[in-house]
Motif scaffolding. Structure first.
Motif, PDB file in Angstrom:
ATOM      1  N   ALA A 205      19.464   3.724   5.868  1.00  0.00           N
ATOM      2  CA  ALA A 205      19.735   4.383   4.580  1.00  0.00           C
ATOM      3  C   ALA A 205      18.544   4.210   3.633  1.00  0.00           C
ATOM      4  CB  ALA A 205      20.988   3.796   3.958  1.00  0.00           C
ATOM      5  N   THR A 206      17.711   5.245   3.549  1.00  0.00           N
ATOM      6  CA  THR A 206      16.551   5.242   2.640  1.00  0.00           C
ATOM      7  C   THR A 206      16.384   6.656   2.085  1.00  0.00           C
ATOM      8  OG1 THR A 206      14.911   5.963   4.283  1.00  0.00           O
ATOM      9  CG2 THR A 206      15.332   3.582   4.146  1.00  0.00           C
ATOM     10  N   GLU A 207      15.395   6.813   1.229  1.00  0.00           N
ATOM     11  CA  GLU A 207      15.145   8.153   0.670  1.00  0.00           C
ATOM     12  C   GLU A 207      14.751   9.154   1.757  1.00  0.00           C
ATOM     13  OE1 GLU A 207      12.898   8.364  -3.057  1.00  0.00           O
ATOM     14  OE2 GLU A 207      13.426   6.267  -3.409  1.00  0.00           O
TER      15      GLU A 207
ATOM     16  N   ASN B 133       7.170  17.177  16.031  1.00  0.00           N
ATOM     17  CA  ASN B 133       5.999  16.475  15.484  1.00  0.00           C
ATOM     18  C   ASN B 133       6.286  14.973  15.321  1.00  0.00           C
ATOM     19  OD1 ASN B 133       7.832  16.945  13.402  1.00  0.00           O
ATOM     20  ND2 ASN B 133       6.361  17.940  12.035  1.00  0.00           N
ATOM     21  N   TYR B 134       7.391  14.647  14.685  1.00  0.00           N
ATOM     22  CA  TYR B 134       7.763  13.247  14.401  1.00  0.00           C
ATOM     23  C   TYR B 134       8.023  12.478  15.698  1.00  0.00           C
ATOM     24  CZ  TYR B 134      10.429   9.522  11.963  1.00  0.00           C
ATOM     25  OH  TYR B 134      10.897   8.335  11.465  1.00  0.00           O
ATOM     26  N   SER B 135       8.729  13.122  16.626  1.00  0.00           N
ATOM     27  CA  SER B 135       9.045  12.496  17.900  1.00  0.00           C
ATOM     28  C   SER B 135       7.775  12.192  18.694  1.00  0.00           C
ATOM     29  CB  SER B 135       9.969  13.446  18.670  1.00  0.00           C
ATOM     30  OG  SER B 135      10.115  13.024  19.991  1.00  0.00           O
TER      31      SER B 135
ATOM     32  N   ILE C   9       0.858  -1.187   0.000  1.00  0.00           N
ATOM     33  CA  ILE C   9       0.000   0.000   0.000  1.00  0.00           C
ATOM     34  C   ILE C   9       0.892   1.234   0.000  1.00  0.00           C
ATOM     35  CG2 ILE C   9      -1.661   1.326   1.372  1.00  0.00           C
ATOM     36  CD1 ILE C   9      -3.016  -1.222   2.113  1.00  0.00           C
ATOM     37  N   ASP C  10       0.626   2.147  -0.928  1.00  0.00           N
ATOM     38  CA  ASP C  10       1.389   3.396  -0.944  1.00  0.00           C
ATOM     39  C   ASP C  10       0.533   4.470  -1.605  1.00  0.00           C
ATOM     40  OD1 ASP C  10       4.782   3.591  -0.456  1.00  0.00           O
ATOM     41  OD2 ASP C  10       3.685   5.362  -1.133  1.00  0.00           O
ATOM     42  N   LEU C  11       0.964   5.715  -1.482  1.00  0.00           N
ATOM     43  CA  LEU C  11       0.173   6.843  -1.970  1.00  0.00           C
ATOM     44  C   LEU C  11      -0.139   6.721  -3.458  1.00  0.00           C
ATOM     45  CD1 LEU C  11       1.797   9.922  -0.196  1.00  0.00           C
ATOM     46  CD2 LEU C  11      -0.550   9.074   0.097  1.00  0.00           C
TER      47      LEU C  11
HETATM   48  P1  NAD Z   1      10.607   6.444   2.872  1.00  0.00           P
HETATM   49  O1  NAD Z   1      10.336   7.902   2.783  1.00  0.00           O
HETATM   50  O2  NAD Z   1      11.720   5.877   2.058  1.00  0.00           O
HETATM   51  O3  NAD Z   1       9.289   5.613   2.524  1.00  0.00           O
HETATM   52  C1  NAD Z   1       8.059   5.953   3.115  1.00  0.00           C
HETATM   53  C2  NAD Z   1       6.932   5.484   2.199  1.00  0.00           C
HETATM   54  O4  NAD Z   1       5.686   5.841   2.823  1.00  0.00           O
HETATM   55  C3  NAD Z   1       6.959   6.180   0.823  1.00  0.00           C
HETATM   56  O5  NAD Z   1       6.857   5.212  -0.203  1.00  0.00           O
HETATM   57  C4  NAD Z   1       5.746   7.084   0.872  1.00  0.00           C
HETATM   58  O6  NAD Z   1       5.130   7.301  -0.395  1.00  0.00           O
HETATM   59  C5  NAD Z   1       4.816   6.334   1.818  1.00  0.00           C
HETATM   60  N1  NAD Z   1       3.782   7.187   2.411  1.00  0.00           N
HETATM   61  C6  NAD Z   1       3.955   8.438   2.941  1.00  0.00           C
HETATM   62  N2  NAD Z   1       2.788   8.934   3.337  1.00  0.00           N
HETATM   63  C7  NAD Z   1       1.838   7.998   3.061  1.00  0.00           C
HETATM   64  C8  NAD Z   1       0.431   7.932   3.240  1.00  0.00           C
HETATM   65  N3  NAD Z   1      -0.252   8.950   3.763  1.00  0.00           N
HETATM   66  N4  NAD Z   1      -0.215   6.821   2.841  1.00  0.00           N
HETATM   67  C9  NAD Z   1       0.471   5.776   2.278  1.00  0.00           C
HETATM   68  N5  NAD Z   1       1.794   5.778   2.085  1.00  0.00           N
HETATM   69  C10 NAD Z   1       2.473   6.880   2.472  1.00  0.00           C
HETATM   70  O7  NAD Z   1      10.819   6.154   4.438  1.00  0.00           O
HETATM   71  P2  NAD Z   1      11.566   4.954   5.215  1.00  0.00           P
HETATM   72  O8  NAD Z   1      12.874   5.473   5.644  1.00  0.00           O
HETATM   73  O9  NAD Z   1      11.476   3.688   4.452  1.00  0.00           O
HETATM   74  O10 NAD Z   1      10.658   4.890   6.535  1.00  0.00           O
HETATM   75  C11 NAD Z   1       9.667   3.908   6.749  1.00  0.00           C
HETATM   76  C12 NAD Z   1       9.153   4.022   8.171  1.00  0.00           C
HETATM   77  O11 NAD Z   1      10.237   3.841   9.082  1.00  0.00           O
HETATM   78  C13 NAD Z   1       8.547   5.386   8.507  1.00  0.00           C
HETATM   79  O12 NAD Z   1       7.464   5.213   9.396  1.00  0.00           O
HETATM   80  C14 NAD Z   1       9.689   6.098   9.194  1.00  0.00           C
HETATM   81  O13 NAD Z   1       9.221   7.132  10.028  1.00  0.00           O
HETATM   82  C15 NAD Z   1      10.325   4.955   9.955  1.00  0.00           C
HETATM   83  N6  NAD Z   1      11.714   5.190  10.322  1.00  0.00           N
HETATM   84  C16 NAD Z   1      12.680   5.393   9.372  1.00  0.00           C
HETATM   85  C17 NAD Z   1      13.996   5.606   9.772  1.00  0.00           C
HETATM   86  C18 NAD Z   1      15.125   5.822   8.796  1.00  0.00           C
HETATM   87  O14 NAD Z   1      16.249   6.114   9.244  1.00  0.00           O
HETATM   88  N7  NAD Z   1      14.913   5.709   7.497  1.00  0.00           N
HETATM   89  C19 NAD Z   1      14.316   5.627  11.139  1.00  0.00           C
HETATM   90  C20 NAD Z   1      13.311   5.429  12.067  1.00  0.00           C
HETATM   91  C21 NAD Z   1      12.008   5.201  11.657  1.00  0.00           C
END
Ligand code: NAD
Length: 259
Positions: free
Chosen positions: A193-195, A158-160, A36-38
């Motif tokens: 390491a992600t976008e 907000n995120y925290s 599921i994604d946007l």
């Molecule tokens: P990302 O930005 O690479 O991917 C997030 C995905 O969520 C994207 O594909 C985006 O389109 C989708 N998305 C955003 N809003 C949406 C919505 N309203 N409905 C459906 N899809 C939606 O991020 P990531 O790094 O893969 O993070 C994934 C999860 O892990 C998140 O909850 C993030 O907060 C958490 N997280 C990430 C890290 C990190 O270092 N990358 C650390 C801690 C927590």
């Protein structure tokens, strides 16, 4: 036999990053996966990659669904499609997320609402839609993505707040849903390491490699995390091996929060 043979897993925000890494692992262990994604096209492309993955069993099923987890009608339609197209739902990973970082005095009300809306309301809506199936079948696994930022991080009020909220949500659902055969846990990743983290580097004006190097040095394991690190922990917590674990938050952060 894979740990998710015969199971349907729904993973939000799975078009890329941690969500896609987790979807890949679950499919490799035999799950049918709903991405599921946007954007429906991006979700569909991710599902196609899962089905063509050489590490996945022959005939693995995956579908992509475009939905906004912070919108109740969108969530109801998405979960309805999962059940109709994949024949049920057994595992839910609330992973979709966004950041809108700023110091408090510059943070807009919109950026507060957006972040709380996706992480907290999104997890609430998806969980509410899935739990009716889980309760009826007396089986379900829910995994929520928190973050080390739950413990406090400059520029992320907000995120925290959302990510610590996820931990409270997880504990309460552990209490409420345990008697129905449903486990609810959370993972709090450190730097992965992600976008999402690439965008943070760009916003701070730091070269990506330098940003990753600095974050690797900030934990005892001395490397940044990869989506596969979270996927491995997610697969364990959503498997039947973890059926006596509920309401917990597992920090997967290379020891960054050890002090
Ligand atoms: P990302 O930005 O690479 O991917 C997030 C995905 O969520 C994207 O594909 C985006 O389109 C989708 N998305 C955003 N809003 C949406 C919505 N309203 N409905 C459906 N899809 C939606 O991020 P990531 O790094 O893969 O993070 C994934 C999860 O892990 C998140 O909850 C993030 O907060 C958490 N997280 C990430 C890290 C990190 O270092 N990358 C650390 C801690 C927590």
């Amino acid at each position: 036999m894979g740990r998710f043979e015969g199971r349907v897993a729904v993973i939000t925000g799975a078009a890329r990053g941690i969500g896609f890494g987790t979807a890949t692992r679950f499919a490799q262990e035999g799950a049918s996966v709903a991405v599921i994604d946007l954007d429906e096209q991006a979700a569909g492309a991710a599902a196609a990659r899962l089905m063509s993955d050489e590490g996945a069993p022959e005939g693995v099923r995956a579908i992509g669904i475009g939905a906004d987890v912070s919108d109740a009608a969108s969530v109801a339609a998405a979960v309805g499609r999962v059940v109709a197209e994949l024949g049920g739902i057994h595992v839910l990973v609330n992973n979709a997320g966004i950041t809108r970082d700023n110091l408090l005095f510059k943070m807009s009300e919109d950026d507060w609402d957006l972040v709380l809306g996706v992480h907290l309301k999104g997890a609430f809506l998806m969980t509410k839609a899935a739990q009716q199936h889980f309760v009826a079948q007396r089986y379900g696994k829910i995994l929520n993505l928190s973050s080390t930022s739950a413990l406090g991080n400059r520029g992320q009020a907000n995120y925290s707040a959302a990510k610590m909220g996820v931990q409270g949500f997880t504990r309460t659902l552990g209490i409420e849903l345990g008697p129905f055969g449903i486990n609810v846990n959370a993972i709090a990743p450190g730097f992965i390491a992600t976008e999402m983290t690439d965008a943070t580097a760009a916003r701070l004006g730091i070269e990506l490699e330098e940003f990753r190097r600095l974050n690797a040095e900030a934990n005892p394991v001395r490397r940044v995390g990869q989506p596969e690190d979270i996927a491995a922990a997610a697969a364990f917590l959503c498997s039947d091996e973890a059926s006596y674990i509920t309401g917990q938050t597992l920090y997967v952060d290379g020891g960054a929060t050890l002090g």
